[in-house]
Design a protein around this motif. Structure first.
Motif, PDB file in Angstrom:
ATOM      1  N   MET A   1       0.882  -1.156   0.081  1.00 26.00           N
ATOM      2  CA  MET A   1       0.012   0.057   0.095  1.00 26.00           C
ATOM      3  C   MET A   1       0.846   1.150  -0.041  1.00 26.00           C
ATOM      4  O   MET A   1       1.778   1.319   0.968  1.00 26.00           O
ATOM      5  N   VAL A   2       0.800   2.065  -0.980  1.00 24.33           N
ATOM      6  CA  VAL A   2       1.335   3.417  -0.939  1.00 24.33           C
ATOM      7  C   VAL A   2       0.775   4.579  -1.208  1.00 24.33           C
ATOM      8  O   VAL A   2      -0.456   4.475  -1.961  1.00 24.33           O
ATOM      9  N   SER A   3       1.041   5.753  -0.783  1.00 24.29           N
ATOM     10  CA  SER A   3       0.397   6.916  -0.545  1.00 24.29           C
ATOM     11  C   SER A   3       0.958   7.902  -1.237  1.00 24.29           C
ATOM     12  O   SER A   3       0.509   9.062  -1.419  1.00 24.29           O
ATOM     13  N   THR A   4       2.384   7.784  -1.270  1.00 24.14           N
ATOM     14  CA  THR A   4       3.218   9.141  -1.754  1.00 24.14           C
ATOM     15  C   THR A   4       4.310   8.396  -2.645  1.00 24.14           C
ATOM     16  O   THR A   4       4.501   7.476  -2.721  1.00 24.14           O
ATOM     17  N   PRO A   5       4.773   9.328  -3.444  1.00 18.45           N
ATOM     18  CA  PRO A   5       5.937   8.891  -4.220  1.00 18.45           C
ATOM     19  C   PRO A   5       7.049   8.237  -3.439  1.00 18.45           C
ATOM     20  O   PRO A   5       7.686   7.324  -3.834  1.00 18.45           O
ATOM     21  N   TYR A   6       7.294   8.799  -2.134  1.00 19.87           N
ATOM     22  CA  TYR A   6       8.339   8.228  -1.147  1.00 19.87           C
ATOM     23  C   TYR A   6       7.873   6.637  -0.903  1.00 19.87           C
ATOM     24  O   TYR A   6       8.740   5.783  -0.958  1.00 19.87           O
ATOM     25  N   HIS A   7       6.834   6.374  -0.577  1.00 21.71           N
ATOM     26  CA  HIS A   7       6.285   5.047  -0.316  1.00 21.71           C
ATOM     27  C   HIS A   7       6.482   4.253  -1.404  1.00 21.71           C
ATOM     28  O   HIS A   7       7.171   3.196  -1.293  1.00 21.71           O
ATOM     29  N   LEU A   8       6.369   4.627  -2.659  1.00 14.43           N
ATOM     30  CA  LEU A   8       6.516   3.860  -3.778  1.00 14.43           C
ATOM     31  C   LEU A   8       7.831   3.437  -3.982  1.00 14.43           C
ATOM     32  O   LEU A   8       8.299   2.416  -4.374  1.00 14.43           O
ATOM     33  N   LEU A   9       8.874   4.462  -3.978  1.00 15.04           N
ATOM     34  CA  LEU A   9      10.211   4.222  -4.289  1.00 15.04           C
ATOM     35  C   LEU A   9      10.536   3.308  -2.926  1.00 15.04           C
ATOM     36  O   LEU A   9      11.557   2.287  -3.576  1.00 15.04           O
ATOM     37  N   VAL A  10      10.275   3.370  -1.899  1.00 18.65           N
ATOM     38  CA  VAL A  10      10.849   2.378  -0.828  1.00 18.65           C
ATOM     39  C   VAL A  10      10.225   0.989  -1.064  1.00 18.65           C
ATOM     40  O   VAL A  10      10.946   0.118  -0.957  1.00 18.65           O
ATOM     41  N   PHE A  11       8.896   0.967  -1.660  1.00 14.54           N
ATOM     42  CA  PHE A  11       8.320  -0.366  -1.855  1.00 14.54           C
ATOM     43  C   PHE A  11       9.144  -0.927  -2.869  1.00 14.54           C
ATOM     44  O   PHE A  11       9.263  -2.538  -2.876  1.00 14.54           O
TER      45      PHE A  11
END
Length: 361
Positions: free
Chosen positions: A7-17
């Motif tokens: 589950m991602v809510s921000t560009p940073y979340h997506l990068l980390v995932f």
């Protein structure tokens, strides 16, 4: 092969995932939920550019949660019988998963809680795994996704599901930076140059970003969000002082995306670029720059995710009354400055002079 939901809510979340997926989940079937919390992420979901990288991609519209503060009977029904809320907010029904990954310092948001209720009922062996979301993840005590004692008791009695055993780890790039009260098990997201290269290439395809790097050597990252601004006049006075030290021809401000006190009415040169700072750093175009902030997570991200060589200067000891919140994260910032090269903490304006004007003591 495990079935995994991120589950991602921000560009940073997506990068980390993406780093987590590359490090740990290459043999698994990985689905992704994108939430409405960031407008650019909602647009990214609709673009279809995520689909080549995940088995399924869902959209979760939190605006359709009319009342997150539900009565006990409604919460009981949604937890143990049927959760109509996930039917409303999700673009398609969720399947059965073995693991769920989410970025959440402190307590998960209402979308994560709704999804968790649905997924636990489908699989009572489901485990939850947090991943880092900026310095709050390193400093804030994590709260379980089933957060009330009565809720945890009912899950144990009715479903024989103990959230304290099924949600107990956080994935960090640098676990040593986490403070003592972050009491979940801490695990490292391993970084290699090859992994950084792969994720950077994926990020370029997904975000289709083009960083417009300014010619100025010193970039101040604005931090004028309303909820953090104690005294906007102090904040702007300190930014002007920083500009005077660096020199007008060498200094530019990048306004904070949610900032309201970063408008200097043409007095300062402005770095306008819709590309998030983390992605600009990933482009490799910031290696010769000095990034300055009071305590911006974006400054940290480029070092942790992409091992950037750019110089970082934190000003939080000099903030005076610029912010409501007292930044008391000495362990975090000191650990960061020890672990990563070219990171500095200015504890006096003489330090700023020395770091921005070589030869000045």
């Amino acid at each position: 092969m495990a079935k995994v939901l991120g589950m991602v809510s921000t560009p940073y979340h997506l990068l980390v995932f993406l780093f987590i997926k590359d490090a740990f989940l290459t043999e698994d079937e990985v689905d992704l939920v994108v939430t409405d919390k960031t407008a650019s992420m909602e647009a990214l979901y609709h673009s279809g550019r995520l689909e080549p990288y995940f088995h399924k991609v869902f959209f979760a519209d939190g605006r359709k949660i009319k009342n997150p503060y539900k009565s006990a009977p409604v919460t009981f029904w949604e937890s143990f019988v049927h959760n109509g809320t996930t039917d409303r907010i999700l673009s398609a029904p969720l399947g059965r998963y073995d693991r769920m990954y989410l970025g959440s310092p402190g307590m998960p948001d209402e979308i994560a809680k709704e999804i968790a209720k649905t997924l636990i009922r489908k699989n009572r062996k489901l485990s939850f795994h947090r991943f880092e979301d900026g310095f709050a993840s390193y400093t804030k005590k994590p709260v379980h996704i089933i957060n009330t004692p009565s809720g945890r008791f009912l899950y144990r009695i009715l479903l024989r599901y103990d959230i304290t055993q099924m949600e107990k780890e956080i994935l960090f790039f640098e676990p040593e930076m986490a403070e003592r009260e972050v009491d979940f098990e801490k695990h490292r997201i391993p970084q290699t140059q090859e992994r950084i290269r792969r994720v950077t290439e994926m990020a370029k395809e997904i975000f289709q970003f083009e960083a417009h790097t300014p010619s100025e050597e010193v970039i101040f990252l604005g931090q004028g969000a309303k909820n953090a601004s104690g005294n906007p006049d102090t904040y702007q006075r300190l930014v002007r002082r920083l500009r005077d030290i660096a020199g007008d021809d060498h200094f530019v401000i990048k306004p904070h995306p949610r900032g309201i006190y970063d408008d200097f009415h043409g007095e300062l040169q402005v770095y306008e670029d819709p590309c998030p700072v983390e992605l600009a750093i990933a482009s490799g175009e910031m290696e010769e720059k000095t990034l300055i902030s009071f305590y911006s997570t974006a400054c940290v991200a480029g070092k942790l995710l992409f091992h950037s060589k750019c110089r970082i200067l934190f000003l939080y000891p000099l903030a005076e009354d610029a912010f409501n919140e007292k930044c008391d994260y000495e362990h975090y910032f000191n650990s960061f400055s020890r672990l990563c090269e070219n990171v500095h903490i200015a504890r006096s304006w003489a330090d700023v002079e020395r770091l921005l004007r070589p030869g000045v003591e």
